[in-house]
Design a protein around this motif. Structure first.
Motif, mmCIF file in Angstrom:
data_model
loop_
_atom_site.group_PDB
_atom_site.id
_atom_site.type_symbol
_atom_site.label_atom_id
_atom_site.label_comp_id
_atom_site.label_asym_id
_atom_site.label_seq_id
_atom_site.Cartn_x
_atom_site.Cartn_y
_atom_site.Cartn_z
ATOM 1 N N UNK A 95 10.247 6.355 8.089
ATOM 2 C CA UNK A 95 10.839 7.522 7.412
ATOM 3 C C UNK A 95 10.445 8.817 8.082
ATOM 4 N N UNK A 96 9.179 8.904 8.468
ATOM 5 C CA UNK A 96 8.734 10.135 9.144
ATOM 6 C C UNK A 96 7.524 9.822 9.994
ATOM 7 N N UNK A 97 7.217 10.748 10.852
ATOM 8 C CA UNK A 97 6.131 10.570 11.806
ATOM 9 C C UNK A 97 4.777 10.539 11.083
ATOM 10 N N UNK A 98 3.861 9.739 11.618
ATOM 11 C CA UNK A 98 2.490 9.752 11.068
ATOM 12 C C UNK A 98 1.503 9.505 12.195
ATOM 13 N N UNK A 99 0.274 9.790 11.936
ATOM 14 C CA UNK A 99 -0.791 9.585 12.910
ATOM 15 C C UNK A 99 -1.096 8.089 12.988
ATOM 16 N N UNK A 100 -1.006 7.547 14.198
ATOM 17 C CA UNK A 100 -1.195 6.111 14.396
ATOM 18 C C UNK A 100 -2.567 5.633 13.909
ATOM 19 N N UNK A 101 -3.556 6.535 13.977
ATOM 20 C CA UNK A 101 -4.896 6.152 13.525
ATOM 21 C C UNK A 101 -4.900 5.798 12.035
ATOM 22 N N UNK A 102 -4.044 6.450 11.296
ATOM 23 C CA UNK A 102 -3.952 6.150 9.862
ATOM 24 C C UNK A 102 -3.462 4.720 9.655
ATOM 25 N N UNK A 103 -2.467 4.339 10.467
ATOM 26 C CA UNK A 103 -1.929 2.978 10.337
ATOM 27 C C UNK A 103 -2.990 1.955 10.756
ATOM 28 N N UNK A 147 0.820 -1.211 0.000
ATOM 29 C CA UNK A 147 0.000 0.000 0.000
ATOM 30 C C UNK A 147 0.856 1.265 0.000
ATOM 31 N N UNK A 148 0.312 2.297 -0.623
ATOM 32 C CA UNK A 148 1.046 3.556 -0.760
ATOM 33 C C UNK A 148 1.440 4.113 0.603
ATOM 34 N N UNK A 149 0.537 3.983 1.564
ATOM 35 C CA UNK A 149 0.821 4.514 2.901
ATOM 36 C C UNK A 149 2.101 3.903 3.455
ATOM 37 N N UNK A 150 2.159 2.585 3.396
ATOM 38 C CA UNK A 150 3.310 1.875 3.947
ATOM 39 C C UNK A 150 4.598 2.308 3.253
#
Ligand SMILES: [Zn+2]
Ligand SMILES: [Zn+2]
Length: 343
Positions: free
Chosen positions: A201-209, A166-169
């Motif tokens: 690589x960079x910080x993200x919102x855990x809810x997205x994961x 997936x693009x997110x990953x």
């Protein structure tokens, strides 16, 4: 021949200095649903050695129940006699007469997990150098279903493969390692957790994961993510499941039968860019990393100075039942009191 293949990886973790031995703090584990099995107070070495002994006796009994004669015999012989290089207060090296290499054997598992650490830690350190990435420990979980251990493991591994596409990953992760942890709940349902050392690589919102994980599993959003402050500790946390896949003492003969079916299943692997990096990795002097550990006990023989206190080492022959006793003696002795007169 057995001796020569063993000598390089028999360095006992117990010989590490206290600082590097310390467990991660309790707040390392934020999500009890995920990490219940990891809690518990620090046990003495003698207790741990005694538990390994009991686990092996238990496994041997189960193997006999299943008429797995060869397995039972291997387990009985594994680490049954030990050559212990000690100053009387510290153990520098333990060389067993025989190793069974069975996946659930706690003695062989410890050695396997040490090997993985020795192999991957230098690569992780080298990978982290010159890259703007943060190592994280990610635990992916699955919902409980009535299925075999094998099906449960396949289900979570397949979901992880989808996640990686997936693009997110791809945007947020740079690869890492994965390992499987098997658990069984009180209703007898198998489930599997996937422990990942991921390079973020960079910080993200855990809810997205969570949303991404739900999208690929269809029914699970439960996961836990926490930054790894020390890569050696982080890796050790993850590979321990390779050595201790589940609570074997609660295992019945049927569980063992099922586990034997997993024979060729991989329990540990690398993925993404880190995987490619590992393929081409040529260690330099800077990457001697775990050599700290290896060199500590390598080439030690009777008469050498103990790496911890410089007292002369002597070779102590013990049967498996005597090892916990010896640890106990070390633990209860005031410094300097135990010596070659032990037996
Ligand atoms: Zn073994
Ligand atoms: Zn010593």
């Amino acid at each position: 021949m057995i001796q020569s293949t063993l000598s390089t990886d028999l360095i006992n973790f117990d010989t590490l200095p206290a600082a590097s031995q310390s467990k991660p703090s309790p707040q390392t584990y934020l999500d009890n649903r995920v990490t219940k099995s990891q809690r518990g107070t620090k046990r003495m070495r003698s207790q741990r050695a005694r538990e390994r002994l009991r686990t092996k006796e238990h496994l041997e009994r189960l193997a006999n129940e299943l008429h797995e004669v060869e397995l039972a015999d291997k387990l009985r012989r594994c680490h049954s006699r030990l050559s212990v290089l000690t100053c009387g207060r510290h153990i520098a090296q333990i060389i067993p007469n025989f190793t069974c290499e069975f996946r659930l054997c706690p003695d062989c598992g410890r050695r396997r997990s040490r090997k993985l650490q020795n192999k991957y830690l230098p690569m992780m350190r080298a990978f982290l150098r010159n890259r703007r990435i943060t190592p994280v420990h990610l635990v992916l979980t699955q919902t409980h279903r009535k299925e075999t251990r094998k099906q449960s493991a396949k289900r979570i591994k397949d979901a992880f493969v989808k996640l990686q596409r997936r693009a997110f990953w791809k945007e947020f992760f740079n690869g890492g390692t994965w390992s499987l942890e098997f658990t069984k709940d009180k209703n007898g349902l198998h489930h599997t957790h996937l422990h990942i050392v991921g390079f973020r690589r960079k910080f993200f919102d855990i809810e997205l994961l969570r949303g991404e994980w739900l999208a690929v599993t269809g029914d699970s959003h439960v996961l836990n993510l926490k930054p790894i402050l020390d890569i050696a500790t982080g890796l050790r946390e993850v590979v321990k499941y390779v050595s201790k896949p589940l609570d074997i003492r609660r295992f019945g003969a049927e569980d063992l039968r099922e586990f034997l079916k997993l024979k060729n299943m991989r329990m540990f692997g690398t993925f993404g860019e880190f995987r490619d990096f590992c393929k081409d990795f040529e260690p330099s002097d800077n990457d001697a990393a775990v050599g700290e550990l290896e060199s500590l006990a390598r080439d030690l023989v009777e008469g050498c100075a103990c790496p911890q206190c410089s007292a002369p080492l002597f070779d102590l022959r013990l049967s498996k039942g005597e090892l916990p006793q010896f640890y106990e003696q070390i633990e209860s002795s005031p410094p300097g009191k135990v010596g070659p007169s032990w037996n």
